[in-house]
Design a protein around this motif. Structure first.
Motif, PDB file in Angstrom:
ATOM      1  N   LEU A  61       0.840  -1.198   0.000  1.00  0.00           N
ATOM      2  CA  LEU A  61       0.000   0.000   0.000  1.00  0.00           C
ATOM      3  C   LEU A  61       0.876   1.248   0.000  1.00  0.00           C
ATOM      4  N   GLY A  62       0.256   2.390  -0.237  1.00  0.00           N
ATOM      5  CA  GLY A  62       0.882   3.676   0.005  1.00  0.00           C
ATOM      6  C   GLY A  62       2.109   3.974  -0.823  1.00  0.00           C
ATOM      7  N   ILE A  63       3.057   4.665  -0.205  1.00  0.00           N
ATOM      8  CA  ILE A  63       4.271   5.068  -0.899  1.00  0.00           C
ATOM      9  C   ILE A  63       5.036   3.840  -1.395  1.00  0.00           C
ATOM     10  N   GLY A  64       5.103   2.808  -0.577  1.00  0.00           N
ATOM     11  CA  GLY A  64       5.825   1.603  -0.976  1.00  0.00           C
ATOM     12  C   GLY A  64       5.255   0.970  -2.222  1.00  0.00           C
ATOM     13  N   HIS A  65       3.929   0.915  -2.304  1.00  0.00           N
ATOM     14  CA  HIS A  65       3.280   0.348  -3.491  1.00  0.00           C
ATOM     15  C   HIS A  65       3.575   1.207  -4.715  1.00  0.00           C
ATOM     16  N   ALA A  66       3.529   2.527  -4.560  1.00  0.00           N
ATOM     17  CA  ALA A  66       3.830   3.427  -5.682  1.00  0.00           C
ATOM     18  C   ALA A  66       5.275   3.269  -6.140  1.00  0.00           C
ATOM     19  N   ILE A  67       6.194   3.038  -5.194  1.00  0.00           N
ATOM     20  CA  ILE A  67       7.600   2.809  -5.550  1.00  0.00           C
ATOM     21  C   ILE A  67       7.727   1.502  -6.332  1.00  0.00           C
ATOM     22  N   ALA A  68       7.092   0.447  -5.837  1.00  0.00           N
ATOM     23  CA  ALA A  68       7.143  -0.849  -6.532  1.00  0.00           C
ATOM     24  C   ALA A  68       6.602  -0.717  -7.954  1.00  0.00           C
ATOM     25  N   LEU A  69       5.510   0.013  -8.102  1.00  0.00           N
ATOM     26  CA  LEU A  69       4.919   0.223  -9.424  1.00  0.00           C
ATOM     27  C   LEU A  69       5.876   1.021 -10.322  1.00  0.00           C
ATOM     28  N   GLY A  70       6.484   2.060  -9.776  1.00  0.00           N
ATOM     29  CA  GLY A  70       7.421   2.865 -10.560  1.00  0.00           C
ATOM     30  C   GLY A  70       8.631   2.075 -11.001  1.00  0.00           C
ATOM     31  N   LEU A  71       9.159   1.234 -10.136  1.00  0.00           N
ATOM     32  CA  LEU A  71      10.319   0.407 -10.487  1.00  0.00           C
ATOM     33  C   LEU A  71       9.936  -0.651 -11.526  1.00  0.00           C
ATOM     34  N   ALA A  72       8.725  -1.198 -11.404  1.00  0.00           N
ATOM     35  CA  ALA A  72       8.253  -2.166 -12.405  1.00  0.00           C
ATOM     36  C   ALA A  72       8.132  -1.498 -13.766  1.00  0.00           C
TER      37      ALA A  72
ATOM     38  N   THR B 296      -2.794  -9.151  -3.506  1.00  0.00           N
ATOM     39  CA  THR B 296      -3.589  -8.044  -4.044  1.00  0.00           C
ATOM     40  C   THR B 296      -2.696  -7.004  -4.695  1.00  0.00           C
ATOM     41  N   ALA B 297      -1.585  -6.688  -4.043  1.00  0.00           N
ATOM     42  CA  ALA B 297      -0.646  -5.699  -4.593  1.00  0.00           C
ATOM     43  C   ALA B 297      -0.014  -6.210  -5.887  1.00  0.00           C
ATOM     44  N   LEU B 298       0.355  -7.469  -5.921  1.00  0.00           N
ATOM     45  CA  LEU B 298       0.929  -8.047  -7.135  1.00  0.00           C
ATOM     46  C   LEU B 298      -0.051  -7.961  -8.301  1.00  0.00           C
ATOM     47  N   ALA B 299      -1.310  -8.269  -8.023  1.00  0.00           N
ATOM     48  CA  ALA B 299      -2.327  -8.220  -9.074  1.00  0.00           C
ATOM     49  C   ALA B 299      -2.503  -6.798  -9.594  1.00  0.00           C
ATOM     50  N   ALA B 300      -2.465  -5.811  -8.700  1.00  0.00           N
ATOM     51  CA  ALA B 300      -2.641  -4.418  -9.107  1.00  0.00           C
ATOM     52  C   ALA B 300      -1.481  -3.951  -9.984  1.00  0.00           C
ATOM     53  N   ILE B 301      -0.261  -4.333  -9.620  1.00  0.00           N
ATOM     54  CA  ILE B 301       0.906  -3.934 -10.418  1.00  0.00           C
ATOM     55  C   ILE B 301       0.881  -4.647 -11.773  1.00  0.00           C
ATOM     56  N   ALA B 302       0.524  -5.930 -11.756  1.00  0.00           N
ATOM     57  CA  ALA B 302       0.461  -6.689 -13.009  1.00  0.00           C
ATOM     58  C   ALA B 302      -0.583  -6.125 -13.954  1.00  0.00           C
ATOM     59  N   GLU B 303      -1.664  -5.608 -13.404  1.00  0.00           N
ATOM     60  CA  GLU B 303      -2.693  -5.004 -14.247  1.00  0.00           C
ATOM     61  C   GLU B 303      -2.188  -3.698 -14.866  1.00  0.00           C
ATOM     62  N   ALA B 304      -1.433  -2.924 -14.078  1.00  0.00           N
ATOM     63  CA  ALA B 304      -0.918  -1.643 -14.568  1.00  0.00           C
ATOM     64  C   ALA B 304       0.266  -1.820 -15.507  1.00  0.00           C
TER      65      ALA B 304
ATOM     66  N   PRO C 158       1.526  -4.928 -17.516  1.00  0.00           N
ATOM     67  CA  PRO C 158       1.308  -6.339 -17.863  1.00  0.00           C
ATOM     68  C   PRO C 158       2.583  -7.145 -18.045  1.00  0.00           C
ATOM     69  N   ALA C 159       3.651  -6.494 -18.479  1.00  0.00           N
ATOM     70  CA  ALA C 159       4.905  -7.233 -18.701  1.00  0.00           C
ATOM     71  C   ALA C 159       5.790  -7.286 -17.463  1.00  0.00           C
ATOM     72  N   ALA C 160       5.303  -6.811 -16.330  1.00  0.00           N
ATOM     73  CA  ALA C 160       6.139  -6.714 -15.129  1.00  0.00           C
ATOM     74  C   ALA C 160       6.596  -8.082 -14.644  1.00  0.00           C
ATOM     75  N   ALA C 161       7.850  -8.137 -14.199  1.00  0.00           N
ATOM     76  CA  ALA C 161       8.388  -9.326 -13.534  1.00  0.00           C
ATOM     77  C   ALA C 161       8.274  -9.083 -12.032  1.00  0.00           C
ATOM     78  N   LEU C 162       7.473  -9.917 -11.363  1.00  0.00           N
ATOM     79  CA  LEU C 162       7.132  -9.658  -9.963  1.00  0.00           C
ATOM     80  C   LEU C 162       7.346 -10.895  -9.103  1.00  0.00           C
ATOM     81  N   ILE C 163       7.752 -10.644  -7.873  1.00  0.00           N
ATOM     82  CA  ILE C 163       7.894 -11.692  -6.866  1.00  0.00           C
ATOM     83  C   ILE C 163       7.214 -11.182  -5.607  1.00  0.00           C
ATOM     84  N   GLY C 164       6.444 -12.023  -4.955  1.00  0.00           N
ATOM     85  CA  GLY C 164       5.786 -11.633  -3.714  1.00  0.00           C
ATOM     86  C   GLY C 164       6.361 -12.399  -2.539  1.00  0.00           C
ATOM     87  N   VAL C 165       6.672 -11.683  -1.454  1.00  0.00           N
ATOM     88  CA  VAL C 165       7.182 -12.333  -0.244  1.00  0.00           C
ATOM     89  C   VAL C 165       6.440 -11.763   0.960  1.00  0.00           C
ATOM     90  N   ALA C 166       5.683 -12.612   1.640  1.00  0.00           N
ATOM     91  CA  ALA C 166       5.012 -12.209   2.873  1.00  0.00           C
ATOM     92  C   ALA C 166       5.963 -12.458   4.036  1.00  0.00           C
TER      93      ALA C 166
END
Length: 264
Positions: A17-28, A46-54, A56-64
């Protein structure tokens, strides 16, 4: 300027969420493989899905993982043992009177806001230095310089971010690894929106209008006279992570709307 981070792996803590999510999106968007982190798997997904939608070619890894603990930091590193970029974004904040803050709350703020970045930098920076390239960014705050009377524990933790980032930049001098701090001012993230929502409902204002009123009352030195967007903060972080920022290290990069009233 075109920032291209293709082939780079970026770990962004607290990025659901928030600034961190915007940073992740910008780096993607800049082509990096982005590691999205949060405490709960559902939030990460949820965050991964949102970035992938914005992107589509993003390479993403999720770690809880709860990186506010030593075990959580180790778990994140075990899942992603090598990174080119580390953004120490995770943090907590909230107003509380000094005389009402118990020891355990000071410790909680220190562990999450300070030690998360210390531990992860210790885990990732040596390898960056050995490979001759890396970017580490700590999310500090204008509250590191203008300590808020109603959030002294938060201000203290954000000043500590400045000390750690400057010292680590010196420790890594000449290695090709840069270390910087980014200092947002009031920013309209989900956390700030939640804090302002009650006031907005009382006064009949929108959250955005309440944010403007908050800035004018509590941060009257602001030159933009409004809260920043999360994207405006993320833009500075993405730049600090770029090839183009190779001569920027040991710096406190302000995205505070001019709140801090000095020239340097």
């Amino acid at each position: 300027m075109r920032i291209d981070l293709t082939g780079r792996t970026a770990v962004v803590t607290g990025s659901t969420l928030g600034i961190g999510h915007a940073i992740a999106l910008g780096l993607a968007r800049a082509g990096a493989t982005v590691v999205v982190n949060g405490r709960k798997q559902e939030a990460v997904d949820t965050a991964l899905a949102a970035i992938a939608e914005a992107v589509p070619a993003a390479a993403l890894i999720g770690v809880a993982a709860d990186v506010g603990t030593a075990a959580g930091a180790e778990a994140l590193h075990a899942a992603v043992p090598q990174a080119d970029i580390l953004v120490n974004n995770v943090g907590v904040f909230g107003p509380q009177d000094f005389f009402d803050i118990p020891d355990e709350e000071w410790t909680r703020f220190f562990e999450i806001n300070v030690m998360s970045g210390v531990r992860l930098s210790r885990l990732y920076a040596k390898d960056m230095a050995e490979r001759g390239w890396g970017r580490i960014v700590f999310l500090s705050s204008e509250s590191a310089l203008n300590i808020p009377a109603d959030m002294i524990h938060y201000g203290f933790s954000k000043t500590a971010n400045l000390a750690v980032s400057r010292g680590l930049a010196k420790r890594l001098a000449g290695t090709g690894v840069t270390v910087n701090a980014v200092l947002p001012g009031p920013t309209l993230s989900e956390g700030v929106e939640a804090m302002l929502r009650e006031e907005a409902e009382k006064t009949g204002k929108t959250v955005e209008e309440a944010a403007v009123a908050f800035v004018r009352e509590h941060r009257p030195t602001s030159l933009i006279q409004r809260a920043a967007t999360v994207e405006e903060v993320a833009n500075m972080v993405v730049y600090a992570c770029s090839e183009q920022a190779s001569a920027t290290t040991g710096a406190a990069l302000r995205v505070d709307g001019g709140v801090v009233d000095f020239i340097a």
